[in-house]
Design an enzyme around this catalytic site. Structure first.
Site, mmCIF file in Angstrom:
data_model
loop_
_atom_site.group_PDB
_atom_site.id
_atom_site.type_symbol
_atom_site.label_atom_id
_atom_site.label_comp_id
_atom_site.label_asym_id
_atom_site.label_seq_id
_atom_site.Cartn_x
_atom_site.Cartn_y
_atom_site.Cartn_z
ATOM 1 N N GLY A 31 9.588 -49.845 50.208
ATOM 2 C CA GLY A 31 9.648 -49.004 49.007
ATOM 3 C C GLY A 31 10.915 -49.238 48.228
ATOM 4 O O GLY A 31 11.642 -50.208 48.466
ATOM 5 N N ASN A 32 11.198 -48.380 47.274
ATOM 6 C CA ASN A 32 12.430 -48.498 46.492
ATOM 7 C C ASN A 32 12.967 -47.102 46.196
ATOM 8 O O ASN A 32 12.339 -46.105 46.548
ATOM 9 C CB ASN A 32 12.171 -49.294 45.211
ATOM 10 C CG ASN A 32 11.105 -48.638 44.361
ATOM 11 O OD1 ASN A 32 11.311 -47.558 43.829
ATOM 12 N ND2 ASN A 32 9.937 -49.271 44.253
ATOM 13 N N ARG A 33 14.113 -47.045 45.561
ATOM 14 C CA ARG A 33 14.821 -45.770 45.426
ATOM 15 C C ARG A 33 14.489 -45.010 44.141
ATOM 16 O O ARG A 33 15.172 -44.053 43.800
ATOM 17 C CB ARG A 33 16.334 -46.018 45.506
ATOM 18 C CG ARG A 33 16.758 -46.528 46.894
ATOM 19 C CD ARG A 33 18.221 -46.916 46.911
ATOM 20 N NE ARG A 33 19.057 -45.836 46.416
ATOM 21 C CZ ARG A 33 20.128 -46.001 45.650
ATOM 22 N NH1 ARG A 33 20.491 -47.217 45.297
ATOM 23 N NH2 ARG A 33 20.814 -44.973 45.246
ATOM 24 N N SER A 34 13.437 -45.422 43.433
ATOM 25 C CA SER A 34 13.124 -44.706 42.187
ATOM 26 C C SER A 34 12.668 -43.275 42.497
ATOM 27 O O SER A 34 11.783 -43.063 43.318
ATOM 28 C CB SER A 34 12.022 -45.452 41.435
ATOM 29 O OG SER A 34 11.666 -44.706 40.305
#
Ligand code: C5P
Length: 424
Positions: A220-223
């Site tokens: 995933g990512n940190r958005s």
């Protein structure tokens, strides 16, 4: 609608002639219009013209009418103040709260909503001083209309052209259309938004995709989704019907939007494609994973089975925005985002320009991200690249104010798309 007392401030630019048409429209709508030109505005359009069109006397002098305390009376009586065109100089004076002429005094002495339509050369509009002043005005709740992108006075073209008088009149009236008396007492954050997206369908993707590795893990990512949510919320407040394609949001979705919840890039692609088919605007604010695991393990991956290291095979996800950009999308405004770690400002803008072209988006919003910047923060700082690769505007402040700045550019883009349409 009841008769409003509207002050139209006109400042010294070639576009001052367009203020005549703005004043006429407001008078024809039945309002009581008082024109306050600056001394330099009168070099472009004469006082008799404004008096004849507004059907009211026109004053510019601070020391005329002192007995009736005119320098504050005009502002105190106003339900709405519109400044069109607003030069870079006037915008700077408004930001600083200067009152060295009748217009400056009128604005300071007023609690009425203020609508400002800038007009100037592209370099002046893009100058960091002007951008900082505009951002400050926006944060105070001032509605900024335009500037439009197009032919300027000389041979040049770019952002800086005064919005059309009809657009300014509509945005100004929308600003008070809801509740003028309440609006005059409101603060920046609850200032009513212009209803300039009424009847428009807006799709916003927000958040970050998660690509499963096994039943318990994902890439995933940190958005956080905050900027996308702010755009959805702002578009709804401006009258649009909004579909929010929500990928793993850290905060709740706003009320009044149709929400499609997704996890992965492929799910997001499906949801966006479906909603985009009938959309006027698609804003791809989501951080979409470029790769996904080639296969998803049915069982939790065991460390014992993989020894000291683990190699994951990834495959490319489709580029959803580029797919929309490649397909014919006449009349639909596509807005892409670029979150970059590039420290150099010029190189950051170059990356953004290249990305806009590669994706086929009309607008590209670029911001810098890093360990402590961008994602989960409540504030944001962006530049918006337009179709001609110019920086149309820069905005910084709360994610809500940045959302409105982005939508200001979208509205201008929709307006020009309609003008360019063959049957217009
Ligand atoms: O290429 P990059 O990921 O930096 O592009 C960012 C923009 O493209 C964002 O608007 C994002 O929503 C969109 N995007 C997409 N599909 C992908 C990757 C990014 O639509 N697979």
């Amino acid at each position: 609608m009841s008769r409003l007392n509207i002050v139209v401030g006109v400042t010294g630019g070639i576009a001052a002639y367009k203020a005549v048409s703005l004043v006429r429209q407001l008078v024809l709508e039945g309002h009581d219009v008082h024109v306050v030109p600056t001394e330099s505005a009168l070099r472009f359009v004469g006082r008799p013209t404004f008096e004849a069109i507004s059907r009211n006397p026109v004053h510019t002098e601070l020391y005329e009418g002192v007995a009736e305390v005119r320098h504050v009376a005009i502002g105190q009586a106003a339900d709405l103040i519109v400044i069109a065109p607003a030069t870079a100089n006037t915008i700077a004076k408004l930001a600083a709260g200067l009152a060295d002429d009748l217009l400056g005094n009128t604005v300071l002495a007023s609690r009425a909503p203020l609508v400002v339509a800038p007009a100037m050369h592209t370099e002046m509009w893009q100058h960091p001083a002007t951008q900082a002043n505009v951002a400050l005005l926006r944060e105070r709740g001032v509605t900024i209309v335009g500037p439009a992108v197009g032919q300027l006075t000389g041979a040049d073209s770019g952002p800086g052209r005064l919005e059309e008088p009809e657009t300014i009149a509509a945005a100004a009236l929308a600003r008070v259309g809801r509740a003028p008396s309440e609006a005059s007492a409101s603060t920046a954050s609850d200032a009513p938004a212009p209803r300039d997206l009424e009847g428009r369908r807006v799709v916003v993707s927000a958040g970050g995709t998660r690509e499963p590795l096994d039943p318990v893990r994902f890439l995933g990512n940190r958005s956080s989704g905050k900027q996308g949510i702010a755009i959805a919320e702002a578009a709804r407040a401006r009258g649009a019907s909004v579909t929010l394609v929500a990928a793993n949001l850290e905060v709740g979705a706003p009320a009044g939007c149709e929400v499609r919840t997704v996890q992965t890039a492929l799910e997001l692609q499906h949801a966006v494609a479906e909603a985009a088919a009938t959309a006027d605007v698609v804003v791809m604010a989501a951080a979409v994973a470029d790769y996904r695991p080639a296969s998803v393990s049915e069982q939790k991956i065991k460390k014992d089975a993989s020894g000291d290291g683990l190699v994951l095979e990834l495959v490319r996800n489709p580029d959803i925005l580029a797919g929309l950009g490649r397909a014919p999308h006449d009349g639909t405004v596509l807005v892409g985002f670029a979150a970059e770690t590039e420290p150099d400002d010029d190189r950051l803008l170059e990356l953004a320009r290249a990305k806009r072209r590669a994706k086929g988006a009309e607008l590209l919003v670029v911001n810098r991200v890093g360990w402590n910047e961008g994602f989960a923060a409540d504030d944001n700082r962006v530049a918006i690249i337009g179709r001609d690769d110019a920086v149309v505007t820069e905005a910084h402040g709360s994610k809500a104010s940045v959302a409105h700045a982005i939508l200001d550019v979208v509205v201008s883009e929709l307006h020009h798309a309609a003008e360019a349409a063959p049957n217009h």
